[in-house]
Design a protein around this motif. Structure first.
Motif, PDB file in Angstrom:
ATOM      1  N   SER A   1     -33.895 -69.348  44.042  1.00  0.00           N
ATOM      2  CA  SER A   1     -32.896 -68.467  43.423  1.00  0.00           C
ATOM      3  C   SER A   1     -31.534 -69.158  43.288  1.00  0.00           C
ATOM      4  O   SER A   1     -30.499 -68.499  43.207  1.00  0.00           O
ATOM      5  CB  SER A   1     -32.761 -67.166  44.215  1.00  0.00           C
ATOM      6  N   TYR A   2     -31.544 -70.494  43.220  1.00  0.00           N
ATOM      7  CA  TYR A   2     -30.303 -71.260  43.085  1.00  0.00           C
ATOM      8  C   TYR A   2     -29.451 -70.711  41.934  1.00  0.00           C
ATOM      9  O   TYR A   2     -29.941 -70.497  40.831  1.00  0.00           O
ATOM     10  CB  TYR A   2     -30.618 -72.734  42.838  1.00  0.00           C
ATOM     11  N   GLY A   3     -28.171 -70.466  42.218  1.00  0.00           N
ATOM     12  CA  GLY A   3     -27.242 -69.967  41.206  1.00  0.00           C
ATOM     13  C   GLY A   3     -27.212 -68.456  41.060  1.00  0.00           C
ATOM     14  O   GLY A   3     -26.379 -67.924  40.344  1.00  0.00           O
ATOM     15  N   ALA A   4     -28.096 -67.752  41.760  1.00  0.00           N
ATOM     16  CA  ALA A   4     -28.160 -66.291  41.647  1.00  0.00           C
ATOM     17  C   ALA A   4     -27.006 -65.624  42.383  1.00  0.00           C
ATOM     18  O   ALA A   4     -26.527 -66.114  43.408  1.00  0.00           O
ATOM     19  CB  ALA A   4     -29.486 -65.763  42.201  1.00  0.00           C
ATOM     20  N   ILE A   5     -26.581 -64.503  41.826  1.00  0.00           N
ATOM     21  CA  ILE A   5     -25.589 -63.652  42.469  1.00  0.00           C
ATOM     22  C   ILE A   5     -26.246 -62.297  42.685  1.00  0.00           C
ATOM     23  O   ILE A   5     -26.892 -61.765  41.779  1.00  0.00           O
ATOM     24  CB  ILE A   5     -24.334 -63.492  41.602  1.00  0.00           C
ATOM     25  N   GLN A   6     -26.095 -61.761  43.876  1.00  0.00           N
ATOM     26  CA  GLN A   6     -26.672 -60.463  44.185  1.00  0.00           C
ATOM     27  C   GLN A   6     -25.575 -59.523  44.673  1.00  0.00           C
ATOM     28  O   GLN A   6     -24.787 -59.886  45.541  1.00  0.00           O
ATOM     29  CB  GLN A   6     -27.772 -60.594  45.244  1.00  0.00           C
ATOM     30  N   GLU A   7     -25.521 -58.339  44.094  1.00  0.00           N
ATOM     31  CA  GLU A   7     -24.570 -57.301  44.492  1.00  0.00           C
ATOM     32  C   GLU A   7     -25.346 -56.218  45.230  1.00  0.00           C
ATOM     33  O   GLU A   7     -26.351 -55.714  44.730  1.00  0.00           O
ATOM     34  CB  GLU A   7     -23.903 -56.715  43.256  1.00  0.00           C
ATOM     35  N   ILE A   8     -24.862 -55.873  46.416  1.00  0.00           N
ATOM     36  CA  ILE A   8     -25.549 -54.890  47.259  1.00  0.00           C
ATOM     37  C   ILE A   8     -24.534 -53.865  47.749  1.00  0.00           C
ATOM     38  O   ILE A   8     -23.461 -54.232  48.230  1.00  0.00           O
ATOM     39  CB  ILE A   8     -26.198 -55.568  48.478  1.00  0.00           C
ATOM     40  N   ILE A   9     -24.877 -52.600  47.634  1.00  0.00           N
ATOM     41  CA  ILE A   9     -24.055 -51.532  48.208  1.00  0.00           C
ATOM     42  C   ILE A   9     -24.686 -51.133  49.535  1.00  0.00           C
ATOM     43  O   ILE A   9     -25.879 -50.852  49.610  1.00  0.00           O
ATOM     44  CB  ILE A   9     -23.974 -50.308  47.269  1.00  0.00           C
ATOM     45  N   ILE A  10     -23.875 -51.131  50.564  1.00  0.00           N
ATOM     46  CA  ILE A  10     -24.322 -50.747  51.906  1.00  0.00           C
ATOM     47  C   ILE A  10     -23.420 -49.612  52.365  1.00  0.00           C
ATOM     48  O   ILE A  10     -22.196 -49.712  52.250  1.00  0.00           O
ATOM     49  CB  ILE A  10     -24.179 -51.902  52.917  1.00  0.00           C
ATOM     50  N   ASP A  11     -24.004 -48.547  52.875  1.00  0.00           N
ATOM     51  CA  ASP A  11     -23.163 -47.470  53.401  1.00  0.00           C
ATOM     52  C   ASP A  11     -23.871 -46.703  54.508  1.00  0.00           C
ATOM     53  O   ASP A  11     -25.018 -46.991  54.839  1.00  0.00           O
ATOM     54  CB  ASP A  11     -22.672 -46.546  52.278  1.00  0.00           C
ATOM     55  N   ASP A  12     -23.167 -45.747  55.057  1.00  0.00           N
ATOM     56  CA  ASP A  12     -23.692 -44.989  56.189  1.00  0.00           C
ATOM     57  C   ASP A  12     -24.404 -43.703  55.773  1.00  0.00           C
ATOM     58  O   ASP A  12     -24.879 -42.966  56.617  1.00  0.00           O
ATOM     59  CB  ASP A  12     -22.573 -44.668  57.184  1.00  0.00           C
ATOM     60  N   ARG A  13     -24.518 -43.437  54.473  1.00  0.00           N
ATOM     61  CA  ARG A  13     -25.121 -42.176  54.034  1.00  0.00           C
ATOM     62  C   ARG A  13     -26.273 -42.373  53.061  1.00  0.00           C
ATOM     63  O   ARG A  13     -27.405 -42.036  53.348  1.00  0.00           O
ATOM     64  CB  ARG A  13     -24.070 -41.281  53.405  1.00  0.00           C
ATOM     65  N   GLU A  14     -25.975 -42.893  51.873  1.00  0.00           N
ATOM     66  CA  GLU A  14     -26.978 -42.959  50.817  1.00  0.00           C
ATOM     67  C   GLU A  14     -27.806 -44.239  50.819  1.00  0.00           C
ATOM     68  O   GLU A  14     -28.908 -44.267  50.285  1.00  0.00           O
ATOM     69  CB  GLU A  14     -26.294 -42.812  49.452  1.00  0.00           C
ATOM     70  N   ASN A  15     -27.272 -45.300  51.366  1.00  0.00           N
ATOM     71  CA  ASN A  15     -27.949 -46.586  51.307  1.00  0.00           C
ATOM     72  C   ASN A  15     -27.791 -47.318  52.642  1.00  0.00           C
ATOM     73  O   ASN A  15     -27.308 -48.453  52.685  1.00  0.00           O
ATOM     74  CB  ASN A  15     -27.382 -47.420  50.142  1.00  0.00           C
ATOM     75  N   TYR A  16     -28.202 -46.648  53.701  1.00  0.00           N
ATOM     76  CA  TYR A  16     -28.081 -47.227  55.030  1.00  0.00           C
ATOM     77  C   TYR A  16     -29.164 -48.285  55.207  1.00  0.00           C
ATOM     78  O   TYR A  16     -30.355 -47.988  55.169  1.00  0.00           O
ATOM     79  CB  TYR A  16     -28.201 -46.142  56.104  1.00  0.00           C
ATOM     80  N   GLN A  17     -28.728 -49.538  55.333  1.00  0.00           N
ATOM     81  CA  GLN A  17     -29.660 -50.652  55.429  1.00  0.00           C
ATOM     82  C   GLN A  17     -29.020 -51.817  56.163  1.00  0.00           C
ATOM     83  O   GLN A  17     -27.807 -51.852  56.347  1.00  0.00           O
ATOM     84  CB  GLN A  17     -30.110 -51.094  54.036  1.00  0.00           C
ATOM     85  N   MET A  18     -29.867 -52.753  56.553  1.00  0.00           N
ATOM     86  CA  MET A  18     -29.396 -53.998  57.150  1.00  0.00           C
ATOM     87  C   MET A  18     -29.614 -55.110  56.129  1.00  0.00           C
ATOM     88  O   MET A  18     -30.671 -55.184  55.503  1.00  0.00           O
ATOM     89  CB  MET A  18     -30.163 -54.327  58.422  1.00  0.00           C
ATOM     90  N   ILE A  19     -28.623 -55.960  55.977  1.00  0.00           N
ATOM     91  CA  ILE A  19     -28.754 -57.130  55.132  1.00  0.00           C
ATOM     92  C   ILE A  19     -28.929 -58.329  56.057  1.00  0.00           C
ATOM     93  O   ILE A  19     -28.047 -58.633  56.861  1.00  0.00           O
ATOM     94  CB  ILE A  19     -27.511 -57.340  54.229  1.00  0.00           C
ATOM     95  N   SER A  20     -30.080 -58.960  55.972  1.00  0.00           N
ATOM     96  CA  SER A  20     -30.377 -60.134  56.781  1.00  0.00           C
ATOM     97  C   SER A  20     -30.152 -61.362  55.904  1.00  0.00           C
ATOM     98  O   SER A  20     -30.851 -61.552  54.908  1.00  0.00           O
ATOM     99  CB  SER A  20     -31.832 -60.067  57.269  1.00  0.00           C
TER     100      SER A  20
END
Length: 149
Positions: free
Chosen positions: A83-102
């Protein structure tokens, strides 16, 4: 599930919520993403403030947002990565998208608080923090093809 950036995993987390409050699960030593424990810390980010860009040479990170909402941007600069050169946008929150980003080492990242009055980003890393182990870039730079607005 294939994420946009190779070796960057978005892991949904469980919340146990009732009238007394809540328990937010985060990281288990028996989990697939656990790489050891070195340090845990929180980063308080005021509304609309952007922190970053940061790059770790050796540290594996586990991000979670126990309070508020954060937009995390990751950039894969690893030449040998699929995935060289890729950009990833992630929304993390405590209500609708509660997740861990490893996030493994050698991925640039930056983040912005989207909630008021602030957001709290938790991070568990596999080694104690060492300032000589990381790199920083200003938000406006020629290395990362992302423009914060």
């Amino acid at each position: 599930m294939m994420d946009k950036i190779h070796d960057l995993l978005c892991v949904p987390l469980k919340q146990i919520i009732d009238e007394r409050g809540a328990v937010y699960q985060y990281l288990k030593s028996t989990g697939d993403t656990f790489r050891g424990f070195g340090e845990a810390y929180y980063s308080k980010v005021n509304t609309n403030v952007v922190k970053g860009w940061k790059f770790h040479k050796e540290i594996h990170q586990h991000f979670c947002v126990p309070f508020g909402r954060i937009k995390l941007i990751a950039y894969d600069c690893r030449i040998d990565s699929p995935s060289y050169g890729a950009i990833q946008e992630i929304i993390i929150d405590d209500r609708e998208n509660y997740q861990m980003i490893s996030m493994r080492p050698e991925i640039w990242y930056s983040f912005q608080a989207l909630s008021e009055p602030f957001a709290l980003l938790a991070n568990i890393i596999n080694k104690p923090h060492d300032p000589a182990e990381s790199l920083n870039l200003p938000l406006d730079n020629k290395e990362i093809p992302y423009v914060w607005k």
